[in-house]
Design a protein around this motif. Sequence first.
Motif, mmCIF file in Angstrom:
data_model
loop_
_atom_site.group_PDB
_atom_site.id
_atom_site.type_symbol
_atom_site.label_atom_id
_atom_site.label_comp_id
_atom_site.label_asym_id
_atom_site.label_seq_id
_atom_site.Cartn_x
_atom_site.Cartn_y
_atom_site.Cartn_z
ATOM 1 N N VAL A 161 14.406 24.088 70.062
ATOM 2 C CA VAL A 161 14.837 23.723 68.713
ATOM 3 C C VAL A 161 16.224 24.293 68.429
ATOM 4 C CG1 VAL A 161 14.299 23.896 66.251
ATOM 5 C CG2 VAL A 161 12.450 23.611 67.914
ATOM 6 N N ASP A 162 16.421 25.571 68.767
ATOM 7 C CA ASP A 162 17.715 26.210 68.518
ATOM 8 C C ASP A 162 18.763 25.781 69.538
ATOM 9 O OD1 ASP A 162 16.646 27.600 66.356
ATOM 10 O OD2 ASP A 162 16.007 29.282 67.603
ATOM 11 N N GLU A 163 18.381 25.779 70.802
ATOM 12 C CA GLU A 163 19.342 25.499 71.864
ATOM 13 C C GLU A 163 19.914 24.092 71.763
ATOM 14 O OE1 GLU A 163 19.461 25.600 76.775
ATOM 15 O OE2 GLU A 163 17.739 26.409 75.691
ATOM 16 N N PHE A 164 19.086 23.131 71.352
ATOM 17 C CA PHE A 164 19.539 21.746 71.273
ATOM 18 C C PHE A 164 19.784 21.301 69.834
ATOM 19 C CE2 PHE A 164 17.772 22.153 75.443
ATOM 20 C CZ PHE A 164 18.555 21.340 76.230
ATOM 21 N N ASP A 165 19.793 22.264 68.937
ATOM 22 C CA ASP A 165 20.143 22.000 67.535
ATOM 23 C C ASP A 165 19.340 20.831 66.961
ATOM 24 O OD1 ASP A 165 21.493 22.470 65.177
ATOM 25 O OD2 ASP A 165 23.184 21.165 65.689
ATOM 26 N N LEU A 166 18.013 20.955 67.055
ATOM 27 C CA LEU A 166 17.133 19.888 66.577
ATOM 28 C C LEU A 166 16.807 20.088 65.104
ATOM 29 C CD1 LEU A 166 14.619 19.687 69.577
ATOM 30 C CD2 LEU A 166 16.685 18.324 69.193
ATOM 31 N N PRO A 167 16.912 19.052 64.299
ATOM 32 C CA PRO A 167 16.590 19.162 62.875
ATOM 33 C C PRO A 167 15.084 19.258 62.664
ATOM 34 C CG PRO A 167 17.112 16.894 63.402
ATOM 35 C CD PRO A 167 17.387 17.684 64.650
ATOM 36 N N SER A 168 14.692 19.911 61.607
ATOM 37 C CA SER A 168 13.266 20.136 61.341
ATOM 38 C C SER A 168 12.511 18.842 61.061
ATOM 39 C CB SER A 168 13.093 21.095 60.157
ATOM 40 O OG SER A 168 13.713 20.566 58.991
ATOM 41 N N ASP A 169 13.208 17.800 60.590
ATOM 42 C CA ASP A 169 12.486 16.586 60.204
ATOM 43 C C ASP A 169 12.004 15.747 61.392
ATOM 44 O OD1 ASP A 169 14.951 15.703 60.994
ATOM 45 O OD2 ASP A 169 15.360 14.485 59.230
ATOM 46 N N ILE A 170 12.399 16.107 62.621
ATOM 47 C CA ILE A 170 11.862 15.371 63.765
ATOM 48 C C ILE A 170 10.646 16.093 64.350
ATOM 49 C CG2 ILE A 170 14.158 14.475 64.317
ATOM 50 C CD1 ILE A 170 14.101 16.261 66.818
ATOM 51 N N ILE A 171 10.296 17.238 63.783
ATOM 52 C CA ILE A 171 9.120 17.992 64.232
ATOM 53 C C ILE A 171 7.964 17.680 63.291
ATOM 54 C CG2 ILE A 171 8.173 20.293 64.637
ATOM 55 C CD1 ILE A 171 11.056 21.206 65.213
ATOM 56 N N ASP A 172 6.930 17.036 63.813
ATOM 57 C CA ASP A 172 5.795 16.625 62.982
ATOM 58 C C ASP A 172 4.964 17.807 62.508
ATOM 59 O OD1 ASP A 172 6.449 13.964 63.219
ATOM 60 O OD2 ASP A 172 5.057 13.569 64.856
ATOM 61 N N ARG A 173 4.665 18.713 63.424
ATOM 62 C CA ARG A 173 3.806 19.853 63.114
ATOM 63 C C ARG A 173 4.338 21.098 63.797
ATOM 64 N NH1 ARG A 173 -0.334 18.356 59.320
ATOM 65 N NH2 ARG A 173 -0.565 16.107 59.606
ATOM 66 N N LYS A 174 4.096 22.238 63.163
ATOM 67 C CA LYS A 174 4.435 23.527 63.760
ATOM 68 C C LYS A 174 3.126 24.247 64.082
ATOM 69 C CE LYS A 174 8.893 23.952 61.395
ATOM 70 N NZ LYS A 174 9.750 24.765 60.497
ATOM 71 N N VAL A 175 2.765 24.203 65.352
ATOM 72 C CA VAL A 175 1.492 24.772 65.788
ATOM 73 C C VAL A 175 1.632 26.277 65.987
ATOM 74 C CG1 VAL A 175 -0.134 24.871 67.714
ATOM 75 C CG2 VAL A 175 0.625 22.663 66.819
ATOM 76 N N ARG A 176 0.754 27.024 65.320
ATOM 77 C CA ARG A 176 0.757 28.482 65.438
ATOM 78 C C ARG A 176 -0.559 29.025 65.991
ATOM 79 N NH1 ARG A 176 4.100 27.408 60.934
ATOM 80 N NH2 ARG A 176 6.118 28.497 61.092
ATOM 81 N N ARG A 177 -1.498 28.105 66.217
ATOM 82 C CA ARG A 177 -2.780 28.507 66.817
ATOM 83 C C ARG A 177 -3.166 27.488 67.886
ATOM 84 N NH1 ARG A 177 -7.182 28.088 63.703
ATOM 85 N NH2 ARG A 177 -6.175 26.579 62.303
ATOM 86 N N MET A 178 -3.691 28.002 68.974
ATOM 87 C CA MET A 178 -4.149 27.139 70.064
ATOM 88 C C MET A 178 -5.581 27.524 70.376
ATOM 89 S SD MET A 178 -2.945 24.752 72.257
ATOM 90 C CE MET A 178 -1.199 25.044 72.564
ATOM 91 N N LYS A 179 -6.430 26.531 70.466
ATOM 92 C CA LYS A 179 -7.833 26.786 70.789
ATOM 93 C C LYS A 179 -8.095 26.307 72.218
ATOM 94 C CE LYS A 179 -10.786 26.115 67.474
ATOM 95 N NZ LYS A 179 -11.258 27.488 67.164
ATOM 96 N N MET A 180 -8.550 27.225 73.077
ATOM 97 C CA MET A 180 -8.917 26.891 74.454
ATOM 98 C C MET A 180 -10.427 26.732 74.512
ATOM 99 S SD MET A 180 -6.167 26.888 76.437
ATOM 100 C CE MET A 180 -6.907 27.127 78.040
ATOM 101 N N ILE A 181 -10.912 25.629 75.090
ATOM 102 C CA ILE A 181 -12.344 25.352 75.183
ATOM 103 C C ILE A 181 -12.727 25.235 76.658
ATOM 104 C CG2 ILE A 181 -14.209 23.790 74.554
ATOM 105 C CD1 ILE A 181 -11.110 23.619 72.504
#
Length: 501
Positions: free
Chosen positions: A128-148
């Motif tokens: 996101v920072d390195e390629f200067d991506l705007p926030s509006d092209i990111i649908d979701r910001k995942v902060r939790r991952m569930k492993m099953i």
Amino acid sequence: AGAGRAAADPQATAPPRCFVPVSISCSPLHRTCTQKMIRGITTFCCLAAAAALVSRPRALPSARGVSLRAAQREIMTAKYSVAVIGGGPAGACAAEICAEEKGIDTFIFERKMDNAKPCGGAIPLCMVDEFDLPSDIIDRKVRRMKMISPTNREVDIGQTLKPHEYIGMTRREILDGYLRDRAIEKGATAVNALVTNIKTPEETGNGKYLLQYQEYEGGKSVGVAKEMEVDVLIGADGANSRVAKAIGAGEYNYAIAFQERIKINDEQMAFYEELAEMYVGDDVSPDFYGWVFPKYDHVGVGTGTVVNRPAIKEYQKAIRDRAGAKIAGGKIIKVEAHPIPEHYRPRRVKGRAMLVGDAAGYVTKCSGEGIYFAAKSGRMAGEAVVAAMAGGARLPTEQQIKDLYLKPYDKAYGPTYTVLDLLQKVFYTNNAAREAFVEMCESTYVQDVTFNSYLYKKVQGNNPVSDIKLLFTTVGSLFRGNALAPTDKAFSNPVESLKRL
């Protein structure tokens, strides 16, 4: 020679003289004719000399009504050209860098400008920072991952993430379109076309690559056959790369990735607000994982396999069944499938042609990540081309491309590919190992190392004491997994398996 003298001596503005033996005593009529002949020969010689000084063939303007100075300007302003085949993250990032150099003509070829490649769409924070991506092209910001696990044991990971850290979830048609448009804004010429054949300089005999393609102008469904000659070629055209075929890059094993976009109700969607799920087990894949990743208004549900590609639809049904009530009643709005490379191609550079992204084989095992490495390889290839061409003054050599692109890339990311290859061999081979893998993910040390490696693209784990503890924990987990996990089901695909290298 005259042009060279003029550049060295500002006073030397006259064209070089052409000495022709003439009788000193001649009539005015003869003198006039001779002078005209000399001027004509002088003009011809200057044009011929200027054309010979230019290393690239270029059509000269018609001599009728064109001044010598204009003809010289036309010749000397000719540019070298770079064609990028493929408009995904790899191609777009390569084209952007090349287009910033105004001494180079840059073309980017893409058949489907609204292409939606089947992909989990996850990108690391550093991208996101390195390629200067705007926030509006990111649908979701995942902060939790569930492993099953294979026994449906669930482990929540993400405890070590800092408040500002997240995994970005994108739709490829949005991300790719943004990067491609940015390259075009920088000066790249977009060609809506399918490249059908490529002839190398050895085949053309004039030092150039000949592209034969079908161009789809104005949104038409029927293409128009066209050709273009270019000096440098960047292949960003995926697993079935025509550039790779043209340069004899060799084959590689590939997985089939299959994904369904499923529209679920608001309550179900709220469950996946900042959550992504990864399922492991031989029911969803014998050598990979299944996923449920949240998008803007739907979830992407998919899986992949290398060793049993004919059964991909069975594995897709299994991942839907495993997700169960969380996606029950959802409407499938799009079905996608695509080959994903399993390792580097044997050759990635030949002559003035190079491969980036999936075409080069830059997808990691274990995680199956490819977006960041595609964008990064494209950018590094573009930077190498621009540097080697010295602003468009010369053509790059094969060795320069290897030194400026391949060596730095392999040095930076080779360890990541090696570690993830090892992890897949250890933990994705049977259900016992998969069960152990999920159990190990409860460790905060494992989570910290895993997320830092993923988010910042640097191999982590420099705590010897914790690493030793992890080794013993791994052994214990493997023993427990062997006791708990169901036995893997046997499968056979003798015909298709023969295609694997």
